[in-house]
Scaffold this active site. Structure first.
Site, short mmCIF file in Angstrom:
data_model
loop_
_atom_site.label_atom_id
_atom_site.label_comp_id
_atom_site.label_asym_id
_atom_site.label_seq_id
_atom_site.Cartn_x
_atom_site.Cartn_y
_atom_site.Cartn_z
N HIS A 18 0.84 -1.20 0.00
CA HIS A 18 0.00 0.00 0.00
C HIS A 18 0.88 1.25 0.00
O HIS A 18 0.61 2.22 -0.72
CB HIS A 18 -0.89 0.05 1.26
CG HIS A 18 -1.90 -1.05 1.36
ND1 HIS A 18 -2.04 -1.84 2.48
CD2 HIS A 18 -2.85 -1.48 0.48
CE1 HIS A 18 -3.02 -2.71 2.30
NE2 HIS A 18 -3.53 -2.52 1.08
N LYS A 42 -15.53 -8.83 3.63
CA LYS A 42 -14.39 -9.40 4.35
C LYS A 42 -14.62 -9.36 5.85
O LYS A 42 -15.24 -8.41 6.35
CB LYS A 42 -13.12 -8.57 4.07
CG LYS A 42 -12.51 -8.76 2.71
CD LYS A 42 -11.23 -7.94 2.62
CE LYS A 42 -10.62 -8.00 1.23
NZ LYS A 42 -9.54 -7.01 1.06
N ARG A 91 -1.79 -5.94 -8.41
CA ARG A 91 -0.65 -6.84 -8.24
C ARG A 91 -0.66 -8.01 -9.21
O ARG A 91 0.37 -8.64 -9.44
CB ARG A 91 -0.66 -7.43 -6.81
CG ARG A 91 -0.37 -6.44 -5.72
CD ARG A 91 -0.77 -6.99 -4.39
NE ARG A 91 -2.19 -7.35 -4.39
CZ ARG A 91 -2.87 -7.76 -3.33
NH1 ARG A 91 -2.25 -7.93 -2.19
NH2 ARG A 91 -4.15 -8.04 -3.42
N SER A 129 -2.36 -7.90 2.95
CA SER A 129 -2.74 -7.87 4.38
C SER A 129 -3.00 -9.29 4.87
O SER A 129 -2.67 -9.62 6.01
CB SER A 129 -4.00 -7.02 4.56
OG SER A 129 -3.78 -5.72 4.10
O1 PNS Z 1 -8.76 -3.24 0.55
P1 PNS Z 1 -10.06 -3.79 0.01
O2 PNS Z 1 -10.82 -4.54 1.09
O3 PNS Z 1 -9.90 -4.60 -1.24
O4 PNS Z 1 -10.95 -2.49 -0.40
C1 PNS Z 1 -12.25 -2.64 -0.92
C2 PNS Z 1 -13.04 -1.34 -0.71
C3 PNS Z 1 -13.12 -1.02 0.79
C4 PNS Z 1 -12.36 -0.20 -1.44
C5 PNS Z 1 -14.47 -1.58 -1.29
O5 PNS Z 1 -15.08 -2.64 -0.63
C6 PNS Z 1 -15.35 -0.33 -1.18
O6 PNS Z 1 -15.26 0.56 -2.00
N1 PNS Z 1 -16.21 -0.29 -0.13
C7 PNS Z 1 -17.12 0.83 0.09
C8 PNS Z 1 -18.54 0.47 -0.37
C9 PNS Z 1 -18.71 0.73 -1.87
O7 PNS Z 1 -18.52 1.83 -2.36
N2 PNS Z 1 -19.11 -0.32 -2.63
C10 PNS Z 1 -19.32 -0.20 -4.06
C11 PNS Z 1 -18.05 -0.45 -4.88
S1 PNS Z 1 -17.95 -2.15 -5.31
#
Ligand code: PNS
Length: 164
Positions: A18, A42, A91, A129
Site C-alpha cells: 500500500h 471481508k 498486483r 494484508s
Molecule cells: O482493501 P479492500 O478490502 O480490497 O478495499 C475494498 C473497498 C473497501 C475499497 C471496497 O469494498 C469499497 O469501495 N467499499 C465501500 C462500499 C462501496 O462503495 N461499494 C461499491 C463499490 S464495489
C-alpha cells in the site's frame, strides 16, 4: 486545477505494498487521501480506529498525504472532494479482474468518477494484508511486509486476538 487521488481500502493492516502505491501516487497528484473503509465482503481483524491509526502512523511523514475514514459508498465520498480520482494498486491478473469490476460498478453509480490503476512491481507483488496475518499466525517474519513503525502493534494484536 488541483488534483486529488483517493486511495481506498480496508487496510487490515496497511502494508508496504500500500505504501508503495501511496508514494508513487503522491508524485503524480497534488494530494493523496488514504481512505479507510469497511468491506462488507471481508471479516476484518482490526477495528476501524486501529486501521486508521496504523495508516496515520505509517504515512505521518509524507507531506501531501492525509488519512480519512468513511462509512458508506466510495462514490459518495469522492463526490465530496473536488477533482478527485480513485487510485488502485494492481498486483496480478486476479486483482485486475476484481478492481476492474469495482471500477465498473463505481462508474455505474456515478458517471463522473474515474479510477486509475498503478501496477505493482517485482518485490511488492506478493505483499498482502492476508499474508501478514497468515505469517504472524505461524510466528513468521513480517518486517518485509509492514512498516517498522506499526510492526509491534500488528504483532501484539495478532498474538492477542487472532491466534487460536
Ligand atoms: O482493501 P479492500 O478490502 O480490497 O478495499 C475494498 C473497498 C473497501 C475499497 C471496497 O469494498 C469499497 O469501495 N467499499 C465501500 C462500499 C462501496 O462503495 N461499494 C461499491 C463499490 S464495489
Amino acid at each position: 486545477m488541483k488534483t486529488t487521488a483517493v486511495f481506498p481500502g480496508s487496510f487490515d493492516p496497511v502494508t508496504k505494498g500500500h505504501l508503495d502505491v501511496i508514494n508513487r501516487a503522491r508524485l503524480i497528484f497534488d494530494r493523496v487521501i488514504v481512505l479507510v473503509l469497511s468491506n462488507v465482503d471481508k471479516r476484518l481483524l482490526f477495528s476501524l480506529d486501529e486501521r486508521v491509526n496504523m495508516v496515520s502512523i505509517t504515512v505521518n511523514e509524507l507531506s501531501n498525504v492525509s488519512v480519512d475514514r468513511y462509512d458508506g459508498l466510495l462514490v459518495e465520498y469522492i463526490r465530496s472532494v473536488n477533482n478527485a480520482v480513485i487510485i488502485k494498486g494492481i498486483r496480478s491478473i486476479s486483482d485486475f479482474q476484481y478492481e476492474f469490476e469495482m471500477a465498473s460498478v463505481n462508474k455505474m453509480l456515478d458517471k463522473q468518477v474515474e479510477t486509475i490503476f498503478l501496477p505493482s512491481y517485482e518485490g511488492n507483488r506478493h505483499i498482502s494484508s492476508s499474508l501478514v496475518k497468515h505469517l504472524l499466525h505461524y510466528d513468521g517474519d513480517i518486517s518485509w511486509l509492514v512498516s517498522d513503525k506499526i510492526k509491534d502493534m500488528v504483532k501484539n494484536k495478532i498474538s492477542k486476538d487472532y491466534k487460536v
